[in-house]
Design an enzyme around this catalytic site. Structure first.
Site, PDB file in Angstrom:
ATOM      1  N   ASP A  16      45.734   9.657  27.081  1.00 25.35           N
ATOM      2  CA  ASP A  16      44.730   9.472  28.127  1.00 25.35           C
ATOM      3  C   ASP A  16      45.115   8.368  29.102  1.00 25.35           C
ATOM      4  OD1 ASP A  16      43.505  11.306  26.483  1.00 25.35           O
ATOM      5  OD2 ASP A  16      41.564  10.318  26.493  1.00 25.35           O
ATOM      6  N   ARG A  98      34.735  -4.947  23.071  1.00 28.25           N
ATOM      7  CA  ARG A  98      34.797  -4.656  24.506  1.00 28.25           C
ATOM      8  C   ARG A  98      34.664  -5.898  25.396  1.00 28.25           C
ATOM      9  NH1 ARG A  98      37.621  -0.909  22.710  1.00 28.25           N
ATOM     10  NH2 ARG A  98      36.750   1.207  22.615  1.00 28.25           N
ATOM     11  N   ASP A 127      31.211   2.985  26.018  1.00 29.30           N
ATOM     12  CA  ASP A 127      32.245   2.019  26.373  1.00 29.30           C
ATOM     13  C   ASP A 127      32.370   1.801  27.874  1.00 29.30           C
ATOM     14  OD1 ASP A 127      32.969   1.198  23.861  1.00 29.30           O
ATOM     15  OD2 ASP A 127      34.515   2.720  23.615  1.00 29.30           O
ATOM     16  N   SER A 181      38.410  11.961  17.458  1.00 25.09           N
ATOM     17  CA  SER A 181      38.979  10.823  18.179  1.00 25.09           C
ATOM     18  C   SER A 181      38.664   9.554  17.409  1.00 25.09           C
ATOM     19  CB  SER A 181      38.402  10.736  19.594  1.00 25.09           C
ATOM     20  OG  SER A 181      37.016  10.469  19.542  1.00 25.09           O
TER      21      SER A 181
END
Length: 408
Positions: A16, A98, A127, A181
């Site tokens: 990605d 994050r 996210d 994922s």
């Protein structure tokens, strides 16, 4: 945003973000700086450097930073002081990483003179919110590029076609539909999607990567001790360790004994429910140990108030509000409560479970008095007759209510 000159991309080197790197170069005709954070995810990160170089990124524009100690010391440990659990179960392993990634991206942007940052989060998830709230809190004028909200590469097959067209390496396991994922760091591994989307179906054992099956864990319990000072763990089995080493060591204990698995349907900040599987081996042990030492050292009023504040605190982290004033206010209160949370906890690890089986604290921190609580002769320390007045005063309003109900 035609004035984008240089952008800092949160870059893993996977499919990605490799596609995003090329897409940024083609769409914005800008210089791309890559940033790869080592948060203890257990992957070799140097291949990301080679892939970035192959994509035309200058060597001086490739950042691979070891953030493990900062992650544990300044993010995980402060969160653990609050015993934070989102919706009563989730230890916030992805959410707490994050703000640190966002902070470092903004620092690099300022360092290299970039006027934009970019991430690989999709438009359906949490996210994107967490990254961007962090960016704007630290640099209100920064420009943000979120490719998943802009491009037309809306499927895995189109992503792979773009990669092959541009000579981007596609590893064999990425051809076709991935079974699920994952996101990983020192605190946890999360898995979502595909085989996990039906909440009625049990999580296949092959999804788990950080813990052995509890049914196959050792048949003999293992006992460990964790020492705390002012609310933070400082030693395991009497051996002093740094925050990252503490978590790494607890992770290994948790892996061996199958501790920290969670199958959860949660409420995302963006409004939908999602089903995920989380493995937080060391964090699960840490939480139990921290609550164990608080049992001896934390005042009842402070402890109960802290438990009331915790859901709000956890929700702020989940929603990406780490840099908000309300999170900082709550953190100040939580940290104040931890000034006397010092002592040692003994834990029993056995087939997926962790239990506090012993705790001790120096007299200067300990609020537990065996002399007061004993069933034997307490030598007059506690006058049991005092309880009568205590009960009658607390019962007064209940008695008045009862009289009213029966007619006065």
């Amino acid at each position: 945003m035609s004035d984008i000159k240089k952008v800092v991309l949160a870059y893993s080197g996977g499919l990605d973000t490799s596609v995003i790197l090329k897409w940024l170069q083609e769409t914005y005709h800008c210089e791309v700086v890559t940033f790869t954070a080592d948060l203890g995810q257990g992957e070799e990160l140097e291949p990301a450097r080679a892939k970035a170089l192959a994509a035309g990124v200058k060597a001086e524009n490739i950042f691979i930073d070891d953030l493990r100690e900062e992650f544990c010391r300044d993010y995980v440990f402060p969160m653990m002081r609050a015993n934070a659990l989102y919706e009563g179960l989730y230890l916030l392993g992805t959410a707490i990483a994050r703000p640190l990634i966002s902070k470092r991206q903004i620092e690099i942007a300022h360092q290299v003179g970039a006027n934009a940052v970019s991430h690989g989060a999709t438009g359906k998830g949490n996210d994107q919110v967490r990254f961007e709230l962090g960016y704007y809190a630290l640099d209100p004028d920064i420009k943000v590029i979120a490719p998943w909200r802009e491009w037309d590469l809306t499927s895995r097959s189109r992503l792979i076609a773009f990669a092959e067209e541009h000579g981007i390496e596609v590893t064999k396991d990425k051809r076709g539909e991935a079974p699920f994922s994952t996101d990983a760091n020192m605190l946890h591994t999360s898995s979502e999607g595909k085989v996990l989307e039906d909440p009625w179906e049990e999580t296949p054992d092959y999804v788990y990567s950080r813990t052995v099956n509890p049914e196959e864990a050792p048949d003999t319990p293992e006992y460990i001790t964790v020492d705390f000072e002012r609310g933070d763990a400082v030693a395991i089995n009497g051996e002093g360790m740094s925050p990252a080493t503490i978590l790494e060591t607890l992770n290994e204990y948790g892996r061996l004994h199958g501790i920290g698995r969670l199958d959860l349907v949660e409420n995302r900040f963006v409004g939908m429910k999602s089903r995920g599987m989380y493995e937080t081996p060391g964090g699960t042990i840490y939480l139990e140990a921290h609550r164990g030492i608080e049992q001896l050292t934390l005042d009842r009023g402070a402890g109960h108030l802290k438990d009331e504040l915790m859901p709000r605190y956890a929700e702020l982290i989940y929603n990406g509000m780490w840099f908000s004033p309300e999170r900082e206010m709550l953190q100040a209160a939580i940290d104040h409560s931890q000034e006397s949370v010092t002592g040692t906890v003994r834990l029993k690890l056995y087939k997926g479970s962790v239990q506090t089986v012993g705790r001790k604290a120096d007299v200067s921190f300990n609020l537990y008095s065996q002399d007061v609580v004993t069933f034997e002769d307490d030598k007059g320390i506690y006058n049991q007759r005092d309880a009568e007045g205590f009960i009658r005063l607390n019962a007064l309003r209940l008695r008045l209510l009862g009289q009213r109900k029966r007619g006065g």
